[in-house]
Design a protein around this motif. Structure first.
Motif, PDB file in Angstrom:
ATOM      1  N   GLU A   1      14.070 -27.090  19.067  1.00 30.09           N
ATOM      2  CA  GLU A   1      13.278 -27.070  20.396  1.00 30.09           C
ATOM      3  C   GLU A   1      12.690 -28.628  20.582  1.00 30.09           C
ATOM      4  O   GLU A   1      12.673 -29.097  21.786  1.00 30.09           O
TER       5      GLU A   1
ATOM      6  N   ARG B   1      14.893 -17.279  27.130  1.00 28.19           N
ATOM      7  CA  ARG B   1      13.941 -18.254  28.085  1.00 28.19           C
ATOM      8  C   ARG B   1      14.326 -18.134  29.474  1.00 28.19           C
ATOM      9  O   ARG B   1      13.723 -17.978  30.344  1.00 28.19           O
TER      10      ARG B   1
ATOM     11  N   ARG C   1      17.784 -17.772  21.945  1.00 23.26           N
ATOM     12  CA  ARG C   1      16.588 -18.277  22.380  1.00 23.26           C
ATOM     13  C   ARG C   1      16.541 -18.633  24.010  1.00 23.26           C
ATOM     14  O   ARG C   1      15.789 -18.670  24.930  1.00 23.26           O
TER      15      ARG C   1
END
Length: 234
Positions: A184, A119, A115
């Motif tokens: 997150e 990103r 991730r």
């Protein structure tokens, strides 16, 4: 949101199977190759968004695959290998790898790396500045001032509630898994009670939903996590 395609080049089925399952559960399309030559072919023809590359491979080792991919493509490469000497990590980076993860590793850590890499690449390639406001239906977030509104009425959200809402709205319609939400919002080193996520979802619903007992916006995806549903999808 378009589904990201991940290519995993790994010859150990004991690693391939759990990683494949974890990636697919997280919502990624996954391609696999059990040798270097096949992996290189897929990397150049199927245009993955990320390559997970082992080093000790049959047919063609990971060093050669990395070098060949990098001569043709800027796709991010995450090397996943049992070789953990500093010289190996440096060589991988010099050949064009973007990150390096040594075995053994947890699927949670791998997903966090995937991730983060995706990103970063998306941010580096965007032409405009990141948005300062996010609006879906009658819900609006001022990302800079950290203020949330519904139908013109300001919602008094706690810090983590705002983080949760902005993450879900930023990926509206997509099921976001519980592990990803923890990574997150609370960080990969979170060791507290996992029920804290459900508590924050309940608090958020109490402030956002007309009927918190029958949520419309923040919906539970059984066995996975939560998602934000735009009004025109309800």
């Amino acid at each position: 949101m378009a589904q990201a395609r991940v290519l995993m080049i790994e010859d150990d089925q004991l690693i391939t199977d759990p990683v494949l399952e974890a990636l697919q559960t997280a919502g990624y399309e996954v391609l696999t190759a059990a040798d270097g030559r096949r992996g290189l072919e897929l990397a150049l023809t199927r245009q993955p968004h990320l390559v997970l590359l082992d080093i000790m491979l049959p047919q063609m080792d990971g060093w050669a695959v990395c070098k060949a991919i990098r001569s043709e493509s800027t796709v991010p490469i995450l090397m996943v290998t049992a070789l953990n000497d500093e010289v190996d990590r440096i060589l991988g980076l010099e050949l064009g790898a973007d990150d390096y993860l040594t075995k053994p590793f947890s699927t949670r850590e791998l997903l966090a790396r995937v991730r983060a890499t995706l990103r970063r690449v998306a941010f580096e390639h965007q032409d405009d500045k990141p948005p300062t406001e996010l609006t879906i239906g009658d819900v609006r977030l001022d990302l800079e001032a950290r203020r949330a509104f519904k139908g013109g009425r300001e919602l008094q959200l706690r810090y983590k509630e705002f983080e949760l809402l902005s993450l879900l709205m930023g990926r509206a319609g997509e099921a976001v898994s519980r592990p990803e939400l923890f990574d997150e919002i609370w960080g990969t080193d979170w060791l507290g009670d996992t029920r804290t996520l459900d508590v924050h979802v309940r608090w958020l619903r109490e402030k956002l939903e007309d009927n918190p007992g029958k949520p419309v916006y923040v919906q539970t995806v059984r066995g996975i996590g939560y998602r934000f549903i735009a009004p025109d999808e309800v």
